[in-house]
Write a protein that holds these residues in place. Structure first.
Motif, mmCIF file in Angstrom:
data_model
loop_
_atom_site.group_PDB
_atom_site.id
_atom_site.type_symbol
_atom_site.label_atom_id
_atom_site.label_comp_id
_atom_site.label_asym_id
_atom_site.label_seq_id
_atom_site.Cartn_x
_atom_site.Cartn_y
_atom_site.Cartn_z
ATOM 1 N N ASN A 165 0.598 -1.442 -0.144
ATOM 2 C CA ASN A 165 0.004 0.338 -0.387
ATOM 3 C C ASN A 165 0.834 1.062 -0.143
ATOM 4 O OD1 ASN A 165 -1.535 1.628 0.566
ATOM 5 N ND2 ASN A 165 -2.840 1.109 2.318
ATOM 6 N N GLU A 166 1.372 1.717 -1.441
ATOM 7 C CA GLU A 166 2.222 2.960 -1.315
ATOM 8 C C GLU A 166 1.119 4.295 -1.265
ATOM 9 O OE1 GLU A 166 4.946 1.911 -1.910
ATOM 10 O OE2 GLU A 166 4.815 0.125 -2.800
ATOM 11 N N ALA A 167 0.530 4.654 -0.259
ATOM 12 C CA ALA A 167 -0.588 5.524 0.239
ATOM 13 C C ALA A 167 -0.357 5.212 0.842
ATOM 14 C CB ALA A 167 -1.495 4.780 -0.119
ATOM 15 N N CYS B 97 2.939 -20.452 2.187
ATOM 16 C CA CYS B 97 3.596 -19.601 1.163
ATOM 17 C C CYS B 97 2.678 -18.450 -0.045
ATOM 18 C CB CYS B 97 5.002 -20.452 0.777
ATOM 19 S SG CYS B 97 6.381 -21.133 1.940
ATOM 20 N N ALA B 98 1.850 -19.281 0.417
ATOM 21 C CA ALA B 98 0.607 -18.190 -0.931
ATOM 22 C C ALA B 98 0.544 -17.332 0.138
ATOM 23 C CB ALA B 98 -0.034 -19.213 -0.689
ATOM 24 N N ASP B 99 0.098 -17.081 1.210
ATOM 25 C CA ASP B 99 -0.280 -16.289 2.120
ATOM 26 C C ASP B 99 0.720 -15.581 2.581
ATOM 27 O OD1 ASP B 99 -2.868 -17.311 2.228
ATOM 28 O OD2 ASP B 99 -1.450 -18.897 3.971
ATOM 29 N N SER B 100 2.092 -15.826 1.902
ATOM 30 C CA SER B 100 3.376 -14.675 2.431
ATOM 31 C C SER B 100 2.892 -12.356 2.198
ATOM 32 C CB SER B 100 4.837 -14.891 1.368
ATOM 33 O OG SER B 100 5.466 -16.501 2.388
ATOM 34 N N ARG C 43 1.729 -7.562 3.609
ATOM 35 C CA ARG C 43 0.744 -6.412 3.888
ATOM 36 C C ARG C 43 0.503 -6.009 4.752
ATOM 37 N NH1 ARG C 43 -0.774 -8.699 -0.749
ATOM 38 N NH2 ARG C 43 -2.266 -9.704 0.715
ATOM 39 N N ALA C 44 -0.151 -6.708 6.214
ATOM 40 C CA ALA C 44 -0.409 -6.685 6.878
ATOM 41 C C ALA C 44 0.845 -5.843 8.493
ATOM 42 C CB ALA C 44 -0.983 -7.483 7.570
ATOM 43 N N MET C 45 1.785 -6.578 7.656
ATOM 44 C CA MET C 45 3.046 -5.888 8.934
ATOM 45 C C MET C 45 3.248 -4.975 8.374
ATOM 46 S SD MET C 45 6.887 -7.768 9.143
ATOM 47 C CE MET C 45 7.282 -8.064 7.087
ATOM 48 N N GLU C 46 3.415 -4.479 7.085
ATOM 49 C CA GLU C 46 3.779 -2.597 6.544
ATOM 50 C C GLU C 46 2.493 -1.672 7.524
ATOM 51 O OE1 GLU C 46 3.247 -0.016 2.385
ATOM 52 O OE2 GLU C 46 1.803 -1.796 2.617
ATOM 53 N N GLU C 47 1.379 -2.291 6.904
ATOM 54 C CA GLU C 47 0.534 -1.344 7.338
ATOM 55 C C GLU C 47 0.631 -1.488 9.442
ATOM 56 O OE1 GLU C 47 -4.690 -1.323 8.878
ATOM 57 O OE2 GLU C 47 -3.409 -2.511 7.255
ATOM 58 N N SER C 48 1.337 -2.612 10.379
ATOM 59 C CA SER C 48 1.561 -2.508 11.444
ATOM 60 C C SER C 48 2.995 -1.628 11.874
ATOM 61 C CB SER C 48 1.938 -4.040 11.910
ATOM 62 O OG SER C 48 2.039 -3.346 13.188
#
Length: 244
Positions: free
Chosen positions: A57-59, A87-90, A95-100
């Motif tokens: 999410n670059e925003a 690994c398909a869920d990586s 994305r969740a880690m980026e947001e956190s």
């Protein structure tokens, strides 16, 4: 800006419980020779899943990326995720880690430069890390002239990183590390933050491939993965010795 340049591994433990087998060391005159650059060519770039491909999410990203300069040290982390993920869920985990990291921790972007999952897939972490040496927010006091590579998972005692993950970390580390630096040697680094284990301005010798715990009060990258650092160093050296 200090808040945005703090360490990423979320789990810390009292200093009394830490084991610094690979801590910075004081070298003798003979040992200091090992710090001299090794005449090895850099490794080829591995396959990397870009931020666009994992739909970062670059925003959310707050600031323009800053250059870290020549990469002299590779810091290894783990993310603290449960190890049973597919690994398909990586990409979703990233994305969740980026947001956190941005919304909860207050950092500019995801802290790590790269993330490697248990299948050995390498993901671009902090924006710009593929094309440049970008300043991360992964190792308090030692982000400059370093690259942060995180293993997706938790690697406590008895839970070593799988072979594919170790190889993936070694591939991206061998590629990003300055070609004049020996992955099995030592480098001189200077702390830029009193919140690290070393006061600001303190010069220390670190293994070229170091664990987060070597410079910060944490058990990251986990006891088992920390014990695999020699294997990562050896594999990085092997990759860099191959003809390009």
């Amino acid at each position: 800006m200090w808040l945005r340049r703090t360490a990423v591994c979320a789990i810390t433990v009292p200093l009394a419980f830490l084991v610094f087998r690979d801590s910075p060391v004081r070298l003798s005159a003979t040992e200091r020779a090992a710090v001299q650059p090794a005449p090895k060519a850099g490794a080829q770039r591995p396959a990397i899943v870009s931020r666009a491909q994992w739909h970062a999410n670059e925003a959310l990203v707050k600031d323009v990326v800053a250059s870290t300069g020549t990469v002299r040290t590779v810091f290894i982390h783990h993310t603290g995720h449960p190890n049973g993920y597919s690994c398909a869920d990586s990409p979703g985990l990233l994305r969740a880690m980026e947001e956190s990291h941005i919304r909860d921790q207050g950092w500019d972007d995801i802290g790590y430069n790269f993330v490697v999952d248990r299948c050995g897939t390498v993901y671009e972490g902090r924006a710009g890390s593929i094309g440049r040496s970008v300043l991360g927010a992964h190792t308090t006091g030692f982000n400059a002239h370093s690259v942060g590579i995180a293993a997706l998972g938790t690697f406590d005692p008895g839970v070593p990183g799988p072979k594919a993950l170790i190889e993936g970390i070694a591939k991206v580390g061998a590629w990003k590390l300055d070609r004049a630096v020996n992955p099995r040697g030592f480098v001189r680094m200077v702390s830029s933050n009193d919140d690290s284990l070393y006061r600001r301005g303190k010069a220390v010798y670190l293994h070229t491939v170091a664990g987060h715990r070597d410079t910060y009060q944490t058990h990251c990258p986990g006891e088992a993965l920390y014990a695999q650092l020699p294997a990562i160093r050896t594999e990085m050296a092997r990759l860099r010795a191959l003809k390009r």
